[in-house]
Design an enzyme around this catalytic site. Structure first.
Site, PDB file in Angstrom:
ATOM      1  N   HIS A  92       0.813  -1.235   0.000  1.00 55.13           N
ATOM      2  CA  HIS A  92       0.000   0.000   0.000  1.00 55.13           C
ATOM      3  C   HIS A  92       0.839   1.275   0.000  1.00 55.13           C
ATOM      4  O   HIS A  92       0.286   2.351  -0.242  1.00 55.13           O
ATOM      5  CB  HIS A  92      -0.916   0.034   1.230  1.00 55.13           C
ATOM      6  CG  HIS A  92      -1.944  -1.043   1.267  1.00 55.13           C
ATOM      7  ND1 HIS A  92      -2.828  -1.248   0.230  1.00 55.13           N
ATOM      8  CD2 HIS A  92      -2.231  -1.980   2.208  1.00 55.13           C
ATOM      9  CE1 HIS A  92      -3.620  -2.278   0.547  1.00 55.13           C
ATOM     10  NE2 HIS A  92      -3.278  -2.740   1.733  1.00 55.13           N
ATOM     11  N   ALA A  93       2.123   1.186   0.335  1.00 55.54           N
ATOM     12  CA  ALA A  93       2.919   2.415   0.459  1.00 55.54           C
ATOM     13  C   ALA A  93       2.945   3.162  -0.872  1.00 55.54           C
ATOM     14  O   ALA A  93       3.118   2.576  -1.937  1.00 55.54           O
ATOM     15  CB  ALA A  93       4.340   2.070   0.902  1.00 55.54           C
TER      16      ALA A  93
END
Ligand SMILES: [Zn+2]
Length: 604
Positions: free
Chosen positions: A131-132
């Site tokens: 998700h980063a």
């Protein structure tokens, strides 16, 4: 070569720790690594932090500086709140920069071991922080280790297929490579309507030259293991064939499991292990064995995570899982599991009958999964590959009898060079004997491997398809082919009066922009007219040259021009397709007496 995937784990893996009450807990390494050891895996690469220069391949300098500030002073109120770090999913903790950079370093170093040829497969169970974003932490993820490993392979100009099996959409990996046609991301996840991060719908398919390389299969809660696995099998193998990756990177989050506390797909370890074996097969079939696997989410620390880690490693070790979990392992972790309210421990690696229960799966969700898969295939899988599967010319899942893959799928065969002063290609109908004798040039049509494409063409012509080719010497530098798309669209005796589908149209790069495609399509239309059969075509984002794709709008203009110059009537694509791929177009030619099929396009 080692006996199984290079296992990436070391003392610093334990430092990625948001605190005792956070769901993503380093507690999972205890039972997880111990079960991996029990099945024969031994850590072989202890991760060290990636350098700032490596992190800057995808993350902004300002963001890295912000993470460093939180890392040295977690309570610093002066750090910008925009970095996504703070109370909630991504709380600051002392040493968070080094801890997150270590996960990234593990995946980057594992990728380098594969690129050097030291190992075929590597696996970092603590990786998969998908998700980063470029300048923002999100969903327990600070630095995007998987996206950085992909970026490392891209520095060597390799095409990368990324498969994300975590229950959450792989939004960070998708976003960080959204405009790169050399990275295809495929994510299977619970729909963003019911689950974080709220994205991952079919319409997110990449942009410009990368249109068609971002693939999303959003599933409804309680879809269950059968429809999840069916979706993976229907979507990944044909896209792998079309894309021709040089390396596969995958994320095996175990949070889709029915016992996971954070999500609702109701999956099983059996389905997840089967999916991992599918990824392994595809790596050997298309990518010379090059495969980097990572873990991901997974919040049932004792009952689910260790089993999925072990099954993922075993898939890469080409070993069957033992039936039962080791008794010593269960004895060691039973009390911890109970203390953390994640017991009792199961007895087997795979989930036994009754897991999940009927109450935790939904026939409606399974039905909707089929509709979604059908849409994804219609828009993103090239028509020739879809029809090859539905007509039985080729199956793309687990065809172990396939010839061994070429070391590098693209660029190894000599292209049909255009010599100055050489005559134009001759455009003519092809017989089965022609297809045996001629050599199909690279990059004429899908799939990426021209040898496989040629086999599909031969099977199609044996099955009644009509092919027009552009021939130069022994080379086939262009193809246009029409075929009944499914058994139901083959009309009775003689086959007159039906509408066939244009299943392939392409020209080798050296021969493009010379009117070859128009000449072939006109010849095909003439032949279809002569046989009293119509022809329909559907142009979508899936029809692309994986090696050097044109911008999406240009692809659409070329398709429209070709169709109208060749006597087809261009119209909007069916509404469900236009809704996700606005540049999609339909085209049809209906000779007198031809029956237009009630449903277009036909599907699996
Ligand atoms: Zn393998």
């Amino acid at each position: 070569m080692a006996d199984g995937p290079l296992l990436v784990y070391g003392p610093k893996s334990l430092t990625y720790d948001f605190g005792p009450r956070h769901p993503l807990s380093p507690r999972r390494f205890g039972p997880g690594i111990e079960l991996l050891r029990a099945v024969g895996a031994e850590p072989g690469l202890a991760p060290e932090p990636a350098t700032d220069a490596e992190l800057e391949w995808l993350h902004s300098r300002d963001y890295i500086a912000a993470v460093r500030r939180f890392s040295s002073d977690p309570d610093d109120p002066g750090a910008p709140a925009t970095a996504g770090i703070g109370p909630g999913d991504d709380p600051a903790f002392a040493g968070m920069h080094e801890a997150a950079a270590t996960v990234a370093g593990g995946s980057i170093r594992a990728m380098e071991a594969i690129l050097r040829g030291d190992v075929e497969h590597a696996y970092q169970p603590g990786g998969g922080l998908h998700h980063a974003m470029r300048s923002r932490a999100s969903g327990f993820c600070i630095y995007n280790d998987v996206a950085l490993a992909i970026a490392r392979a891209r520095r060597d100009f390799l095409r990368v297929l990324y498969i994300d099996l975590d229950v959450h959409h792989g939004d960070g990996v998708q976003a960080l490579h959204y405009d790169d046609p050399g990275v295809m991301t495929i994510s299977f996840h619970e729909s963003g309507r019911s689950l974080f991060p709220g994205t991952g719908f079919v319409a997110e398919m990449g942009e410009g030259i990368a249109a068609g390389t971002s693939v999303n299969v959003a599933l409804e809660p309680m879809c269950g293991p059968d429809s999840w696995l069916a979706a993976v099998r229907a979507v990944v193998p044909p896209l792998a064939a079309a894309f021709g990756p040089h390396i596969i990177v995958s994320q095996h989050g175990s949070d889709g499991h029915v016992w996971d506390p954070l999500a609702h797909l109701s999956l099983t370890t059996t389905a997840m292990g089967e999916a991992a074996r599918l990824v392994d097969r595809l790596a050997h079939r298309y990518a010379g064995g090059r495969w980097l696997a990572t873990g991901g989410g997974g919040y049932s620390v004792y009952r689910v995570v260790p089993r999925v880690w072990a099954l993922t490693w075993l898939a890469g070790a080409h070993l069957e899982a033992p039936r039962l979990l080791p008794a010593e392992w269960r004895a060691r972790w039973e009390a911890d599991a109970a203390r953390w309210d994640d017991g009792p421990l199961p007895v087997a690696f795979e989930d036994t009958a009754g897991v999940p229960s009927e109450r935790s799966t939904s026939p409606d969700a399974a039905e909707r999964a089929k509709t979604t898969v059908s849409l994804v295939r219609n828009v993103l899988v090239p028509a020739l590959l879809r029809v090859a599967e539905s007509r039985g010319w080729r199956q793309f899942d687990g065809d172990v009898t396939d010839p061994p893959p070429s070391a590098t799928p693209a660029g190894e065969a000599p292209p049909a060079r255009r010599v100055e002063g050489q005559a134009e290609p001759s455009v003519r109908l092809l017989t089965a004997a022609d297809l045996e004798a001629l050599v199909l040039a690279p990059r004429v049509i899908a799939p990426a491997d021209p040898k496989v494409a040629a086999e599909i063409l031969r099977a199609a012509v044996r099955d009644g398809a009509v092919a027009v080719g552009a021939v130069v010497g022994e080379w086939l530098v262009g193809i246009a082919m029409a075929a009944p798309a499914s058994a139901s669209s083959v009309d009775g005796a003689g086959g007159a009066g039906a509408v066939d589908q244009l299943v392939a149209l392409g020209v080798a790069p050296e021969w493009r922009r010379r009117g070859v495609a128009t000449a072939m399509l006109r010849a095909l239309v003439t032949e279809q007219d002569r046989r009293g059969r119509g022809m329909a075509a559907l142009h979508t984002a899936g029809e692309r040259d994986p090696d050097d794709p044109l911008p999406r709008a240009v692809r659409r203009e070329v398709a429209e021009r070709l169709a109208s110059r060749s006597g087809l009537t261009v119209s909007a694509a069916p509404p469900e397709i236009s809704a996700v791929d606005p540049d999609a177009r339909a085209a049809i030619r209906v000779p007198s007496g031809t029956r237009v099929p009630p449903e277009f396009p036909p599907e699996i």
